[in-house]
Design a protein around this motif. Structure first.
Motif, PDB file in Angstrom:
ATOM      1  N   LEU A 181       0.826  -1.201   0.000  1.00 50.05           N
ATOM      2  CA  LEU A 181       0.000   0.000   0.000  1.00 50.05           C
ATOM      3  C   LEU A 181       0.863   1.254   0.000  1.00 50.05           C
ATOM      4  O   LEU A 181       1.917   1.299   0.634  1.00 50.05           O
ATOM      5  N   PRO A 182       0.413   2.297  -0.702  1.00 49.22           N
ATOM      6  CA  PRO A 182       1.171   3.548  -0.684  1.00 49.22           C
ATOM      7  C   PRO A 182       1.003   4.267   0.647  1.00 49.22           C
ATOM      8  O   PRO A 182       0.034   4.049   1.374  1.00 49.22           O
ATOM      9  N   GLY A 183       1.935   5.120   0.950  1.00 50.70           N
ATOM     10  CA  GLY A 183       1.799   5.960   2.127  1.00 50.70           C
ATOM     11  C   GLY A 183       1.018   7.220   1.786  1.00 50.70           C
ATOM     12  O   GLY A 183       0.810   7.555   0.623  1.00 50.70           O
ATOM     13  N   PHE A 184       0.560   7.900   2.814  1.00 50.12           N
ATOM     14  CA  PHE A 184      -0.159   9.160   2.613  1.00 50.12           C
ATOM     15  C   PHE A 184       0.143  10.063   3.788  1.00 50.12           C
ATOM     16  O   PHE A 184      -0.224   9.773   4.925  1.00 50.12           O
ATOM     17  N   ASP A 185       0.841  11.164   3.517  1.00 50.58           N
ATOM     18  CA  ASP A 185       1.153  12.158   4.539  1.00 50.58           C
ATOM     19  C   ASP A 185       0.154  13.300   4.403  1.00 50.58           C
ATOM     20  O   ASP A 185       0.245  14.118   3.473  1.00 50.58           O
ATOM     21  N   PRO A 186      -0.828  13.388   5.294  1.00 48.92           N
ATOM     22  CA  PRO A 186      -1.854  14.439   5.164  1.00 48.92           C
ATOM     23  C   PRO A 186      -1.292  15.843   5.299  1.00 48.92           C
ATOM     24  O   PRO A 186      -1.923  16.801   4.844  1.00 48.92           O
ATOM     25  N   ALA A 187      -0.108  15.973   5.887  1.00 50.24           N
ATOM     26  CA  ALA A 187       0.477  17.303   6.032  1.00 50.24           C
ATOM     27  C   ALA A 187       0.798  17.913   4.669  1.00 50.24           C
ATOM     28  O   ALA A 187       0.835  19.137   4.526  1.00 50.24           O
ATOM     29  N   GLY A 188       1.019  17.060   3.675  1.00 55.47           N
ATOM     30  CA  GLY A 188       1.336  17.553   2.347  1.00 55.47           C
ATOM     31  C   GLY A 188       0.139  17.633   1.426  1.00 55.47           C
ATOM     32  O   GLY A 188       0.303  17.891   0.227  1.00 55.47           O
ATOM     33  N   ALA A 189      -1.076  17.415   1.964  1.00 51.63           N
ATOM     34  CA  ALA A 189      -2.280  17.446   1.141  1.00 51.63           C
ATOM     35  C   ALA A 189      -2.622  18.883   0.760  1.00 51.63           C
ATOM     36  O   ALA A 189      -2.340  19.823   1.507  1.00 51.63           O
TER      37      ALA A 189
END
Length: 226
Positions: free
Chosen positions: A26-34
């Motif tokens: 699964l890919p990662g997801f950093d919400p800080a960069g959304a």
């Protein structure tokens, strides 16, 4: 020796419990960069779903309620996602069309299993003009026009033969008259009030980022517990 018949319920449960989710990396997801609003993130995730080989990433669940407040849901196709909202289409005389006329609120759900991602969008639904609806329909395939011309969506069907005749006539007309009008065909636009992006995690530390439109129209972002 007598043999006991297998218990179909037990067989179903065994099959169900044997299924696994996210047997891929699964890919990662950093919400800080959304981004500051949901549409650019949706465009990005959609492109990544296509690149990951997700089948039919443009299909989504559309949830509505009927006049009595009872929920209803079905799979429909996304026609566009732009600054106005998320677009889909149907006959105004269909069950969903009648429900939206009575209660013009809906929810959309996309699930892209190839990356363990889910997107939920909620908001008010408005019908586009007849000109926009016609242009949307006639920009699509001959089969889409034939299906629209067949009409009578959600009505009781008396026989499969009746459907075959209506479909055959509709295909003939669609091929002969590619600009044939379908007065009941309506393009709908869901104007988002909330949009949630869910990224699955193998350790169940899922990331949930929710956008909510504030009173003055700007978007606010918040993380949710998984």
């Amino acid at each position: 020796m007598d043999h006991e018949e297998p218990d179909p319920q037990a067989a179903f449960r065994a099959l169900l419990h044997a299924q696994r989710v996210w047997d891929v990396e699964l890919p990662g997801f950093d919400p800080a960069g959304a981004p500051g609003e949901p549409l650019p993130l949706f465009h990005r995730w959609f492109g990544e779903a296509v690149a990951a080989g997700q089948p039919e990433p443009h299909t989504m669940t559309l949830a509505t309620v009927d006049a009595q407040g009872r929920p209803d849901a079905r799979i429909v196709m996304l026609h566009d996602a732009d600054g106005h909202g998320w677009h889909f289409a149907s006959h105004a005389t269909s069950a969903k069309g009648r429900q939206l006329a009575a209660r013009p609120e809906a929810s959309l759900v996309f699930y892209w299993a190839a990356q363990g991602r889910q997107v939920r969008v909620r908001g008010r639904v408005v019908p586009a003009s007849s000109e926009e609806s016609g242009a949307d329909l006639h920009a699509r395939s001959t089969g889409a026009l034939a299906a629209a011309l067949t009409g009578r969506q959600s009505e009781v069907l008396n026989s499969v033969e009746e459907l075959a005749r209506a479909s055959r006539d509709a295909w003939e007309r669609a091929r002969a008259e590619p600009d044939a009008p379908v007065p009941t065909w309506t393009l709908y636009v869901l104007r988002p009030r909330e949009a949630e992006f869910f990224q699955g995690d193998e350790q169940r530390r899922h990331v949930r980022l929710r956008y909510r439109r504030a009173d003055r129209g700007e978007w606010e972002r918040e993380l949710l517990w998984p």
